[in-house]
Design a protein around this motif. Structure first.
Motif, PDB file in Angstrom:
ATOM      1  N   UNK A  32     -88.839   9.207 -25.879  1.00 31.45           N
ATOM      2  CA  UNK A  32     -89.018   7.781 -26.008  1.00 31.45           C
ATOM      3  C   UNK A  32     -89.198   7.372 -27.466  1.00 31.45           C
ATOM      4  N   UNK A  33     -89.964   8.133 -28.250  1.00 32.30           N
ATOM      5  CA  UNK A  33     -90.208   7.743 -29.641  1.00 32.30           C
ATOM      6  C   UNK A  33     -88.924   7.723 -30.465  1.00 32.30           C
ATOM      7  N   UNK A  34     -87.956   8.555 -30.117  1.00 26.68           N
ATOM      8  CA  UNK A  34     -86.701   8.569 -30.842  1.00 26.68           C
ATOM      9  C   UNK A  34     -85.870   7.323 -30.636  1.00 26.68           C
ATOM     10  N   UNK A  35     -86.135   6.568 -29.580  1.00 27.17           N
ATOM     11  CA  UNK A  35     -85.342   5.374 -29.266  1.00 27.17           C
ATOM     12  C   UNK A  35     -85.808   4.134 -30.010  1.00 27.17           C
ATOM     13  N   UNK A  36     -87.039   4.106 -30.482  1.00 25.25           N
ATOM     14  CA  UNK A  36     -87.578   2.912 -31.135  1.00 25.25           C
ATOM     15  C   UNK A  36     -87.545   2.999 -32.641  1.00 25.25           C
ATOM     16  N   UNK A  37     -87.823   1.873 -33.270  1.00 14.98           N
ATOM     17  CA  UNK A  37     -87.916   1.818 -34.733  1.00 14.98           C
ATOM     18  C   UNK A  37     -89.232   1.217 -35.201  1.00 14.98           C
ATOM     19  N   UNK A  38     -89.834   0.364 -34.387  1.00 12.94           N
ATOM     20  CA  UNK A  38     -91.054  -0.339 -34.782  1.00 12.94           C
ATOM     21  C   UNK A  38     -92.192   0.065 -33.854  1.00 12.94           C
ATOM     22  N   UNK A  39     -93.306   0.440 -34.461  1.00 14.56           N
ATOM     23  CA  UNK A  39     -94.536   0.710 -33.722  1.00 14.56           C
ATOM     24  C   UNK A  39     -95.518  -0.404 -34.013  1.00 14.56           C
ATOM     25  N   UNK A  40     -96.402  -0.652 -33.075  1.00 12.79           N
ATOM     26  CA  UNK A  40     -97.498  -1.594 -33.285  1.00 12.79           C
ATOM     27  C   UNK A  40     -98.791  -0.798 -33.281  1.00 12.79           C
ATOM     28  N   UNK A  41     -99.505  -0.854 -34.390  1.00 15.06           N
ATOM     29  CA  UNK A  41    -100.760  -0.143 -34.558  1.00 15.06           C
ATOM     30  C   UNK A  41    -101.893  -1.083 -34.194  1.00 15.06           C
ATOM     31  N   UNK A  42    -102.633  -0.742 -33.140  1.00 11.96           N
ATOM     32  CA  UNK A  42    -103.776  -1.538 -32.714  1.00 11.96           C
ATOM     33  C   UNK A  42    -105.064  -0.887 -33.181  1.00 11.96           C
ATOM     34  N   UNK A  43    -105.853  -1.643 -33.953  1.00  5.09           N
ATOM     35  CA  UNK A  43    -107.112  -1.146 -34.518  1.00  5.09           C
ATOM     36  C   UNK A  43    -108.186  -2.225 -34.390  1.00  5.09           C
ATOM     37  N   UNK A  44    -109.423  -1.804 -34.583  1.00  2.00           N
ATOM     38  CA  UNK A  44    -110.535  -2.753 -34.688  1.00  2.00           C
ATOM     39  C   UNK A  44    -110.940  -2.797 -36.157  1.00  2.00           C
ATOM     40  N   UNK A  45    -110.903  -3.987 -36.743  1.00  3.44           N
ATOM     41  CA  UNK A  45    -111.279  -4.181 -38.144  1.00  3.44           C
ATOM     42  C   UNK A  45    -112.391  -5.212 -38.188  1.00  3.44           C
ATOM     43  N   UNK A  46    -113.523  -4.833 -38.733  1.00  2.90           N
ATOM     44  CA  UNK A  46    -114.684  -5.720 -38.821  1.00  2.90           C
ATOM     45  C   UNK A  46    -115.039  -6.318 -37.465  1.00  2.90           C
ATOM     46  N   UNK A  47    -114.938  -5.502 -36.412  1.00  2.00           N
ATOM     47  CA  UNK A  47    -115.309  -5.941 -35.078  1.00  2.00           C
ATOM     48  C   UNK A  47    -114.274  -6.766 -34.350  1.00  2.00           C
ATOM     49  N   UNK A  48    -113.089  -6.945 -34.950  1.00  2.00           N
ATOM     50  CA  UNK A  48    -112.042  -7.758 -34.342  1.00  2.00           C
ATOM     51  C   UNK A  48    -110.768  -6.941 -34.178  1.00  2.00           C
ATOM     52  N   UNK A  49    -110.030  -7.176 -33.076  1.00  4.45           N
ATOM     53  CA  UNK A  49    -108.786  -6.437 -32.891  1.00  4.45           C
ATOM     54  C   UNK A  49    -107.698  -6.915 -33.859  1.00  4.45           C
ATOM     55  N   UNK A  50    -106.883  -5.981 -34.290  1.00 10.10           N
ATOM     56  CA  UNK A  50    -105.755  -6.276 -35.176  1.00 10.10           C
ATOM     57  C   UNK A  50    -104.585  -5.411 -34.717  1.00 10.10           C
ATOM     58  N   UNK A  51    -103.414  -6.007 -34.599  1.00 14.70           N
ATOM     59  CA  UNK A  51    -102.212  -5.263 -34.234  1.00 14.70           C
ATOM     60  C   UNK A  51    -101.175  -5.511 -35.321  1.00 14.70           C
ATOM     61  N   UNK A  52    -100.698  -4.423 -35.919  1.00 13.15           N
ATOM     62  CA  UNK A  52     -99.811  -4.510 -37.071  1.00 13.15           C
ATOM     63  C   UNK A  52     -98.500  -3.779 -36.777  1.00 13.15           C
ATOM     64  N   UNK A  53     -97.356  -4.450 -36.962  1.00 14.04           N
ATOM     65  CA  UNK A  53     -96.075  -3.749 -36.786  1.00 14.04           C
ATOM     66  C   UNK A  53     -95.780  -2.867 -38.001  1.00 14.04           C
ATOM     67  N   UNK A  54     -95.172  -1.722 -37.751  1.00 18.47           N
ATOM     68  CA  UNK A  54     -94.838  -0.812 -38.832  1.00 18.47           C
ATOM     69  C   UNK A  54     -93.750   0.158 -38.374  1.00 18.47           C
ATOM     70  N   UNK A  55     -93.025   0.730 -39.320  1.00 17.47           N
ATOM     71  CA  UNK A  55     -92.099   1.806 -38.982  1.00 17.47           C
ATOM     72  C   UNK A  55     -92.914   3.078 -38.815  1.00 17.47           C
ATOM     73  N   UNK A  56     -92.300   4.090 -38.231  1.00 11.97           N
ATOM     74  CA  UNK A  56     -93.029   5.323 -37.965  1.00 11.97           C
ATOM     75  C   UNK A  56     -92.066   6.497 -38.014  1.00 11.97           C
ATOM     76  N   UNK A  57     -92.650   7.667 -38.073  1.00 12.81           N
ATOM     77  CA  UNK A  57     -91.924   8.919 -37.938  1.00 12.81           C
ATOM     78  C   UNK A  57     -92.757   9.820 -37.050  1.00 12.81           C
ATOM     79  N   UNK A  58     -92.174  10.899 -36.547  1.00 13.61           N
ATOM     80  CA  UNK A  58     -92.930  11.752 -35.636  1.00 13.61           C
ATOM     81  C   UNK A  58     -92.342  13.152 -35.604  1.00 13.61           C
TER      82      UNK A  58
END
Length: 191
Positions: free
Chosen positions: A1-27
């Motif tokens: 599945x990872x080979x089929x995509x190009x954009x990942x969304x990184x979900x994190x908690x920053x200063x107590x609030x959720x943040x989702x950031x699009x980014x390219x990835x490798x694996x």
């Protein structure tokens, strides 16, 4: 599945609030790599993250709005990322990332300088905890009462292809796109 995509969304908690950031990835077989600036707030946390990759394959258009949907492939990876400090592992992860989105580009371009590497954060999230989901098929209302409506229903596939490379306006005349880039024109974006 990872080979089929190009954009990942990184979900994190920053200063107590959720943040989702699009980014390219490798694996590779053990980790997914994400990169960004050392100043990026999304890459400085120490807790668990969720990395999601989704590939849209089509729309499901049913006889009723209630039954509309999408066909997709997705992976959600959960884990505590490790920041890569080892110079060899840093170059390894950046190479995987580069080659995933543009195969052949790592060998074509200049390698990162020590200054550029110092300004880059590379995270590796282990592929030990993941959830993969696939939604595929026609509408679900063909055998129910809505079938008598006499309305079209079906799947509208999404077919994404690479376009013709567009040169940087500041590129001197006569420098053509290399074969590993120009050869992608017209080919599907995802597998």
């Amino acid at each position: 599945m990872l080979g089929a995509g190009l954009v990942a969304h990184l979900g994190v908690i920053v200063d107590g609030h959720p943040m989702v950031v699009p980014t390219v990835y490798g694996f590779d077989d053990e980790r997914i790599f994400l990169h960004g600036s050392v100043a990026s707030r999304s890459l400085t946390g120490t807790g668990e993250v969720c990395v999601t990759v989704t590939v849209l394959d089509g729309l499901i258009l049913a006889r009723s709005v209630f039954e509309h949907g999408i066909n997709y492939r997705s992976a959600m990876i959960y884990g505590v990322p490790a920041r890569i400090h080892d110079p060899d592992d840093l170059l390894y992860g950046l190479r995987l990332l580069t080659e995933h989105v543009a195969p052949g580009q790592w060998d074509y371009t200049r390698r990162p300088s020590p200054k550029e590497l110092a300004a880059t954060t590379l995270l590796a999230v282990p592929l030990t905890e993941a959830s993969v989901k696939i939604s595929d098929g026609p509408p679900d209302d063909g055998a129910g009462p809505d079938a008598a409506l006499g309305r079209w229903a079906g799947r509208l596939p999404v077919v994404a292809t690479w376009g013709t490379p567009e040169a940087d306006p500041l590129l001197p005349p006569g420098i053509e796109a290399p074969p590993h880039i120009a050869g992608r024109t017209g080919h599907p974006i995802t597998g």
